[in-house]
Design an enzyme around this catalytic site. Structure first.
Site, PDB file in Angstrom:
ATOM      1  N   GLU A 153     -13.073  -9.025 -11.484  1.00 21.40           N
ATOM      2  CA  GLU A 153     -12.535  -8.267 -10.341  1.00 21.40           C
ATOM      3  C   GLU A 153     -11.100  -7.783 -10.560  1.00 21.40           C
ATOM      4  OE1 GLU A 153     -13.154 -11.480 -10.455  1.00 21.40           O
ATOM      5  OE2 GLU A 153     -11.744 -12.698  -9.288  1.00 21.40           O
ATOM      6  N   LYS A 185      12.831   1.252  19.720  1.00 22.58           N
ATOM      7  CA  LYS A 185      13.913   0.254  19.713  1.00 22.58           C
ATOM      8  C   LYS A 185      13.789  -0.792  18.590  1.00 22.58           C
ATOM      9  CE  LYS A 185      16.697   0.185  22.843  1.00 22.58           C
ATOM     10  NZ  LYS A 185      17.769   1.203  22.926  1.00 22.58           N
ATOM     11  N   CYS A 190     -16.229 -17.390 -12.244  1.00 27.33           N
ATOM     12  CA  CYS A 190     -15.396 -18.547 -12.565  1.00 27.33           C
ATOM     13  C   CYS A 190     -16.026 -19.833 -12.015  1.00 27.33           C
ATOM     14  CB  CYS A 190     -13.962 -18.325 -12.107  1.00 27.33           C
ATOM     15  SG  CYS A 190     -12.825 -19.280 -13.128  1.00 27.33           S
ATOM     16  N   LEU A 191     -15.514 -20.403 -10.916  1.00 29.16           N
ATOM     17  CA  LEU A 191     -16.188 -21.593 -10.392  1.00 29.16           C
ATOM     18  C   LEU A 191     -17.652 -21.262 -10.079  1.00 29.16           C
ATOM     19  CD1 LEU A 191     -16.021 -24.547  -9.448  1.00 29.16           C
ATOM     20  CD2 LEU A 191     -15.418 -23.708  -7.176  1.00 29.16           C
ATOM     21  N   GLN A 201      15.105   0.765  15.566  1.00 34.94           N
ATOM     22  CA  GLN A 201      16.575   0.924  15.618  1.00 34.94           C
ATOM     23  C   GLN A 201      17.257  -0.395  15.258  1.00 34.94           C
ATOM     24  OE1 GLN A 201      18.139   2.691  19.238  1.00 34.94           O
ATOM     25  NE2 GLN A 201      16.177   3.676  19.643  1.00 34.94           N
ATOM     26  N   ILE A 218       0.838  -1.207   0.000  1.00 35.28           N
ATOM     27  CA  ILE A 218       0.000   0.000   0.000  1.00 35.28           C
ATOM     28  C   ILE A 218       0.872   1.257   0.000  1.00 35.28           C
ATOM     29  CG2 ILE A 218      -1.779   1.286   1.291  1.00 35.28           C
ATOM     30  CD1 ILE A 218      -2.780  -1.328   0.079  1.00 35.28           C
ATOM     31  N   ASP A 248      -0.257  -8.100  -4.127  1.00 41.05           N
ATOM     32  CA  ASP A 248       0.139  -6.681  -4.110  1.00 41.05           C
ATOM     33  C   ASP A 248       0.086  -6.058  -5.506  1.00 41.05           C
ATOM     34  OD1 ASP A 248       0.437  -5.953  -1.485  1.00 41.05           O
ATOM     35  OD2 ASP A 248       2.498  -6.661  -1.337  1.00 41.05           O
ATOM     36  N   HIS A 306     -12.578 -13.437 -14.663  1.00 41.27           N
ATOM     37  CA  HIS A 306     -12.477 -12.767 -13.356  1.00 41.27           C
ATOM     38  C   HIS A 306     -12.564 -11.257 -13.546  1.00 41.27           C
ATOM     39  CE1 HIS A 306     -11.087 -16.179 -10.777  1.00 41.27           C
ATOM     40  NE2 HIS A 306     -10.810 -16.678 -11.968  1.00 41.27           N
TER      41      HIS A 306
END
Ligand code: GLN
Length: 539
Positions: A513, A193, A385-386, A196, A22, A74, A511
């Site tokens: 989407e 921390k 699809c399915l 770091q 993102i 992604d 698909h």
């Protein structure tokens, strides 16, 4: 390397799941708004050649590109944010890198040499880092390195990033490290921390991050920022706060407020007079956050325990819902829990029903019950699809009375294989990358729900399947009311089925989407939501 392309690498520290994808997509969006052409690629440290063979439970959805690559989810974010397509070259795994090197070794390309991680694997990685920038099409290539700094398996990628600084030269190379600043409730303190330590790990590997992007639940006070700058060796104005956001689509604007784009541009010596206001984006967000109506839609599938398995479908509902100012309350329902005795109680609250893509037999009969309920009760139905294949099987069983009709995927010896293996799939014996994948064209019938959604007769959508509608049954199906309204013009494969005598019943073999973006919501999703709204009113 003589190239004007700028390379930005994004690494992650402290923990996984901080949302590198993102942040990468948001930075890409901001640079796009400045007039730069940007692409984003992801390097994943696992050994699979691609995520196509991974169980969605483990890795979430497998995202498919136009050119038929099975990729990390992604890449879906990159496309949805940037509104540009990605390809096979945008997702590389360690498996692919090793495969390339070993193939070259067998061909004798390293003849006489000992083939080693450094330089052969790292050279192959770098070659892939630079590939998308080579033809000068992109001003900026953003590379997201999967996993966490310190993981054994991502070491060669990190080493390749270290080397890349010297290949690319100053002002062409930048590292952004995404990290977490946890809040300790007991101490009422934000802790630096872990960051770091994670930066130390990067430094040990020879990489000095240029910018820190810090995920946090609370604003970072100046003293925390100063501490981070001092201990992590970065400029104070390069410590960027990334507060938890209400929606992922807020992140580009949050990052703009934090001047991430300005910091990047100044370090890379990128100048641009353009600074668009992301008007369209803000318009989308305004609609997303201020809906005027709402509907309940059920997503029925077997991978519902990990919603990332349906990432692109969920996001497509977000885009389409915002476009028509409707809040979509998406209920993920496990098809394994639906049966002939309880389907009504499971489904009765829904204004629209979507049966999801998937593989294998588990939860299959629950999907059949779901389709029957939607068909008989005239609930808007969308099968993907399915989900489309189930709709065909249900129709064959319960309307054509072809008892035991099935897909040969579920029952190879079914007497009525209404869904069957595609011809070109019959001799395939390898699993990876061998489905019908990527973009294919489809010709729509004028008098159809699909045509009225797309508003044109030639469309292109992406595929990922092995089985298909068996054309031997087409006449029987069509005369009983299930019509093929979309077909592939070259192969005659059925791509869309609709039921005539129903308010909105559409099953698609592709698909849709995958191609939904913030700026281009997918038309079938919009029409499906509208049909659900109409159904809600009738109820
Ligand atoms: N399992 C089905 C096939 O391979 C559907 C695949 C899917 O839903 N993506 O044809």
């Amino acid at each position: 390397m003589a190239s004007s392309t700028k390379y930005i690498f994004i690494t992650g520290g402290v923990t996984s799941s901080l949302g590198k994808g993102i942040i990468a997509a948001s930075l890409g969006k901001l640079l796009q708004a400045r007039g730069f052409s940007v692409t984003i690629q992801k390097f994943d440290p696992y050994l699979n050649i691609d995520p196509g063979t991974l169980n969605p439970y483990e890795h979430g959805e497998c995202y498919v590109t136009d050119d038929g690559a099975e990729t990390d989810l992604d890449l879906g974010h990159y496309e949805r944010f940037l509104n540009v397509t990605t390809s096979q070259d945008n997702n590389i795994t360690t498996g692919r890198i090793y495969n390339n090197v070993i193939t070259k070794e067998r061909k004798g390309e390293y003849l006489g040499k000992t083939v080693q991680v450094i330089p052969h694997i790292t050279d192959e990685i770098k070659c892939n880092f630079y590939k998308l920038g080579e033809d000068g099409k992109f001003d900026v290539v953003i590379t997201e390195i999967g996993g966490c700094v310190g993981d054994i398996e991502s070491l060669p990628f990190i080493e390749a990033v270290r080397q890349a600084r010297w290949d690319l030269g100053p002002h062409n190379f930048l590292v952004i490290h995404l990290t977490l600043i946890p809040f300790l409730k007991a101490a009422k303190e934000l802790k630096t921390k872990p960051t770091q330590h994670s930066v130390k790990q990067l430094l040990e590997a020879g990489i000095q991050p240029d910018i820190l992007v810090c995920r946090t639940e609370y604003h970072l006070p100046m003293d925390v920022k100063k501490k981070l700058a001092l201990f992590c060796n970065v400029q104070l104005n390069s410590v960027i706060e990334a507060m938890d956001a209400e929606t992922i689509y807020d992140v580009p604007l949050l990052m703009k407020k934090e001047k991430l784009d300005e910091r990047v541009m100044s370090k890379l010596k990128l100048s641009s007079k353009q600074n668009t206001d992301l008007e369209n984006w803000k318009d989308f967000l305004g609609k997303l956050k201020n809906p005027t109506q709402e509907v309940n839609i059920g997503l029925i599938g077997k991978y519902v325990s990990l919603p990332d398995s349906y990432k692109s479908i969920i996001e497509a509902f977000t885009h389409a819902g915002a476009a028509i100012e409707c809040q979509v309350n998406l209920k993920l329902i496990s098809s394994e829990e639906i049966n002939a005795d309880n389907y009504e109680s499971k489904l009765e609250d829904l204004d629209g029903i979507l049966v999801a893509p998937g593989f294998g037999e588990r939860g299959f009969e629950g999907k059949i019950e779901t389709v029957r309920y939607a068909r008989e009760n005239k609930i808007p139905f969308f099968g993907i699809c399915l989900g489309m294949q189930v709709a065909v099987i249900e129709f064959a069983r319960n309307v054509l009375h072809l008892k035991d009709a099935n897909s040969t995927e579920m029952e190879p010896h079914t007497p009525h294989p209404v869904i069957a293996l595609m011809e070109e799939q019959k001799n395939i014996d390898q699993m990876g990358g061998t489905m019908r994948l990527g973009s294919y064209s489809c010709e729509l019938k004028r008098a159809s729900k699909a045509y009225s959604a797309y508003g044109k007769s030639k469309i292109q959508e992406r595929h990922r399947h092995r089985y298909e509608f068996n054309n031997q049954y087409i006449n029987e199906m069509e005369s009983a009311g299930m019509v093929a309204t979309g077909k592939n013009p070259e192969t005659n494969l059925v791509e869309i089925v609709e039921i005539k005598n129903h308010p909105w019943f559409v099953g698609v073999q592709f698909h849709p989407e995958y191609k939904s973006t913030v700026l281009n919501p997918q038309p079938l999703f919009k029409k499906f939501i509208e049909a659900a709204i109409d159904n809600k009113k009738v109820k």
